[in-house]
Design an enzyme around this catalytic site. Structure first.
Site, PDB file in Angstrom:
ATOM      1  N   HIS A 178       0.720  -5.764   2.514  1.00  0.00           N
ATOM      2  CA  HIS A 178       1.405  -4.690   3.353  1.00  0.00           C
ATOM      3  C   HIS A 178       2.774  -5.220   3.488  1.00  0.00           C
ATOM      4  O   HIS A 178       3.203  -6.365   3.063  1.00  0.00           O
ATOM      5  CB  HIS A 178       0.918  -5.169   4.743  1.00  0.00           C
ATOM      6  CG  HIS A 178      -0.703  -4.610   4.964  1.00  0.00           C
ATOM      7  ND1 HIS A 178      -0.767  -3.548   5.366  1.00  0.00           N
ATOM      8  CD2 HIS A 178      -1.647  -5.337   4.472  1.00  0.00           C
ATOM      9  CE1 HIS A 178      -2.393  -3.454   5.130  1.00  0.00           C
ATOM     10  NE2 HIS A 178      -2.732  -4.371   4.666  1.00  0.00           N
ATOM     11  N   HIS A 201       0.893  -1.054  -0.116  1.00  0.00           N
ATOM     12  CA  HIS A 201       0.197   0.073   0.011  1.00  0.00           C
ATOM     13  C   HIS A 201       0.803   1.313   0.030  1.00  0.00           C
ATOM     14  O   HIS A 201       2.054   1.407   0.351  1.00  0.00           O
ATOM     15  CB  HIS A 201      -0.994   0.157   1.301  1.00  0.00           C
ATOM     16  CG  HIS A 201      -0.137   0.079   2.467  1.00  0.00           C
ATOM     17  ND1 HIS A 201       0.335   1.163   3.147  1.00  0.00           N
ATOM     18  CD2 HIS A 201       0.307  -1.108   3.413  1.00  0.00           C
ATOM     19  CE1 HIS A 201       0.913   0.801   4.212  1.00  0.00           C
ATOM     20  NE2 HIS A 201       1.040  -0.384   4.379  1.00  0.00           N
TER      21      HIS A 201
END
Ligand code: 2PG
Length: 334
Positions: A262, A89
């Site tokens: 992530h 992200h």
């Protein structure tokens, strides 16, 4: 031989080249560094990708069934080849504040939004059939913002399977509309590692209190968990298992997949894909908002770096299908 490698990548608009003379990637940009050791390239800080040996040089492979029309659905092919895009992200509000975040669900900063948009531009020519994200908003925002840049303009739609009713209430009753959409599957298994009692603490203050070495161990070691949190090994148990059980079958079916997740859930997946040891993974760092492309072919994952920009040629030359798809998109515009 490793010296034959010439890869383009990663974390900026610059390209990087393998130097046979110095046996390493020579350019460093921002927080990206590549280090090569032996024929299998390992990982410096802020890794863009692990380079490959000479036998895996960029190549145009035999064609398989092409999308007959880029305007039509990208029909999964009976092929042993597909694309996998992994993206961490964009910067979150707690990345900006330098806080341990883990499973706390914080949104992107304006810079993170920009990073996601930029990432989308880089992959805007790659056909994507399915998207997987974690259940956390920063990964979902990244996936959505990136897809808004795609030239194909399909609409990413989150699948709500949390209950039978949620599933039923989100039905689409038009095959045509379905064809114009990309299913987005959210999975908690792809969440950031749970950082336990560090969540919400400032990273620098924590290092000042417990020492740099201890905090580095908590953050980067493979099997040492932070207090009451998950080690990378524990994170891998769910993230890699999910990847193998849910995502690999899609790739085997010829679908191109994007995974927005992530730093640590992706570290565990990359460790698996690149067969990194528990020592090597310590120095694996991922930048925010940088897409990484793998080609899945004959049961193997071949790392292909990151498209530097939408007009970059090399990534699209890795398979004839990607090249043709891009040509189609170009011809639709002209
Ligand atoms: O705080 C976190 O959740 C992660 C990712 O931002 O931090 P670290 O890089 O220390 O693993």
């Amino acid at each position: 031989m490793a010296g034959a490698i010439s890869h383009h990548a990663l974390a900026s608009t610059q390209s990087y080249r393998w130097s046979a003379q110095s046996s390493r990637f020579e350019k460093r940009t921002g927080n990206v560094r590549w280090v090569h050791q032996g024929t299998r390239c390992s990982v410096g800080r802020k890794l863009g990708f692990v380079c490959t040996s000479g036998s895996q040089q960029p190549s145009v492979v035999e064609p398989f069934q092409l999308p007959s029309d880029a305007n039509s659905d990208h029909t999964p092919k009976k092929s042993s080849e597909s694309a996998l895009i992994l993206i961490r992200h964009g910067e979150s509000l707690w990345n900006e504040k330098n806080l341990f975040t883990g499973c706390v669900d914080v949104p992107l900063t304006p810079k993170g939004v920009e990073e996601a948009i930029e990432a989308g531009k880089r992959i805007c020519n790659i056909p994507i059939d399915m998207i997987y994200t974690s259940s956390l908003i920063r990964a979902q925002m990244t996936a959505m913002l990136a897809m808004m840049q795609h030239r194909r303009k399909k609409i990413p739609i989150i699948m709500h399977n949390e209950s039978e009713q949620a599933h039923r209430w989100s039905q689409i009753y038009s095959e045509e509309t379905k064809k114009q959409s990309i299913p987005v599957i959210t999975a908690w298994q792809l969440n950031e590692r749970m950082y336990g009692e560090l969540q919400g603490l400032n990273k620098q203050e924590t290092a000042d209190r417990f020492g740099n070495e201890q905090v580095h161990e908590w953050r980067r070691s493979y099997d040492i968990p932070p207090p009451n949190g998950e080690s990378l090994e524990m994170c891998a148990e769910r993230a890699v298992a999910y990847f193998k059980e849910q995502i690999v079958p899609q790739l085997v079916a010829g679908k191109n997949v994007m995974v927005a997740a992530h730093g640590n859930s992706l570290r565990s997946i990359i460790m698996h894909l690149d067969k990194l040891t528990s020592q090597e993974v310590i120095s694996l760092e991922l930048s925010t908002g940088i897409p990484m492309l793998y080609i899945f072919k004959e049961g193997k994952f071949i790392r292909r770096g990151s498209p530097v920009g939408p007009s970059e040629a090399s990534v699209y030359a890795y398979t004839r299908t990607l090249a043709k798809y891009r040509q189609k998109l170009d011809s639709m515009v002209s």
